[in-house]
Design a protein around this motif. Structure first.
Motif, PDB file in Angstrom:
ATOM      1  N   HIS A  49     -21.674 -62.924-107.156  1.00 43.31           N
ATOM      2  CA  HIS A  49     -22.588 -64.043-106.927  1.00 43.31           C
ATOM      3  C   HIS A  49     -22.469 -65.098-108.022  1.00 43.31           C
ATOM      4  CE1 HIS A  49     -26.566 -66.081-106.886  1.00 43.31           C
ATOM      5  NE2 HIS A  49     -26.451 -65.952-105.576  1.00 43.31           N
ATOM      6  N   ASP A  50     -22.355 -64.662-109.275  1.00 46.02           N
ATOM      7  CA  ASP A  50     -22.296 -65.604-110.399  1.00 46.02           C
ATOM      8  C   ASP A  50     -21.073 -66.513-110.316  1.00 46.02           C
ATOM      9  OD1 ASP A  50     -24.609 -64.517-111.352  1.00 46.02           O
ATOM     10  OD2 ASP A  50     -23.640 -63.227-112.837  1.00 46.02           O
ATOM     11  N   ILE A  51     -19.942 -65.971-109.854  1.00 41.50           N
ATOM     12  CA  ILE A  51     -18.727 -66.777-109.723  1.00 41.50           C
ATOM     13  C   ILE A  51     -18.904 -67.832-108.631  1.00 41.50           C
ATOM     14  CG2 ILE A  51     -16.299 -66.707-109.029  1.00 41.50           C
ATOM     15  CD1 ILE A  51     -16.064 -64.021-110.360  1.00 41.50           C
ATOM     16  N   LEU A  52     -19.556 -67.444-107.546  1.00 44.19           N
ATOM     17  CA  LEU A  52     -19.741 -68.358-106.423  1.00 44.19           C
ATOM     18  C   LEU A  52     -20.633 -69.538-106.786  1.00 44.19           C
ATOM     19  CD1 LEU A  52     -20.244 -65.761-103.538  1.00 44.19           C
ATOM     20  CD2 LEU A  52     -18.166 -67.035-104.097  1.00 44.19           C
ATOM     21  N   LEU A  53     -21.602 -69.309-107.649  1.00 45.69           N
ATOM     22  CA  LEU A  53     -22.536 -70.375-108.012  1.00 45.69           C
ATOM     23  C   LEU A  53     -21.845 -71.545-108.703  1.00 45.69           C
ATOM     24  CD1 LEU A  53     -25.642 -68.359-109.285  1.00 45.69           C
ATOM     25  CD2 LEU A  53     -25.396 -69.602-107.129  1.00 45.69           C
TER      26      LEU A  53
END
Length: 221
Positions: A49-53
């Motif tokens: 999720h953190d990479i996608l943000l």
């Protein structure tokens, strides 16, 4: 309790042609922070999720670098081995592969922990005892015999290694099937077991406490 038993078939699988926005929507819908990226049944890694943000929502996942491509479980791995993988890599999802290294499914770590908690008997009514032991020199069969001599049974147990410091001890944690464990504690202390913690047990009140104190004084003679 093997990896194949904890697979959630409802969890989506990401493809390289999916967009960042689609992946974010699935993670939000299924309340999970990681999902596997799969290409023709081959596991490419986890998308977090953190990479996608930090990426544009229209960007295809092909443009991103997946993580944890070497972190996965085989179908027949035991739950303890899966938990070790989770701890080593701080995962929210664990991918399960078969003997040919083909993708089988995904385990939600939150669901895994919930099931593990149930298997430990945490939902059962009963006290929890922590006993300090040294270098695995204890005998679980002897401890079980002493506890069962008071008509109390062990629901589950687990062993925690100490820190390795000179004065640290390993801890044996026992979940029992009763809350009234005053006699159990007295018996274990009589045989010089070091009880370092007791939880969710019935408090001893007067006049029971007076009788308990008298018993402990007698045992310490």
């Amino acid at each position: 309790m093997h990896a194949k038993d904890f697979i959630n078939p409802m969890l989506p699988v990401l493809k390289s042609t999916d967009t960042v926005g689609e992946a974010l929507n699935w993670m939000e819908e299924y309340r999970i922070g990681q999902l596997p990226l799969i290409h023709e049944q081959e596991y490419q890694g986890l998308i977090s999720h953190d990479i996608l943000l930090d990426a544009d929502e229209d960007l295809p996942l092909l443009a991103l670098q997946p993580e944890f491509e070497d972190a996965f479980a085989n179908v027949n791995q035991h739950i303890f081995e899966i938990l070790k993988i989770v701890q080593q890599h701080d995962l929210q999802a664990v991918v399960v592969l078969d003997e040919e290294q083909s993708f089988v499914g995904t385990i939600s770590v939150q669901e895994l922990l919930n099931q593990f908690s149930k298997n430990l008997g945490s939902q059962e009514i009963g006290a929890v005892l922590e006993i300090a032991v040294e270098n695995r020199s204890y005998s679980l069969s002897e401890i079980s015999r002493l506890i069962e001599s008071n008509n109390v049974k062990i629901i589950s147990s687990y062993y925690t290694s100490g820190t390795g410091l000179e004065d640290s001890k390993d801890i044996l944690t026992l979940k029992l099937n009763q809350q009234d464990i005053s006699r159990v504690m007295a018996t274990l202390e009589r045989f010089e077991y070091d009880i370092v913690g007791a939880y969710n047990f019935e408090e001893i009140t007067s006049p029971d406490k007076e009788r308990y104190d008298m018993l402990m004084k007698y045992l310490n003679l």
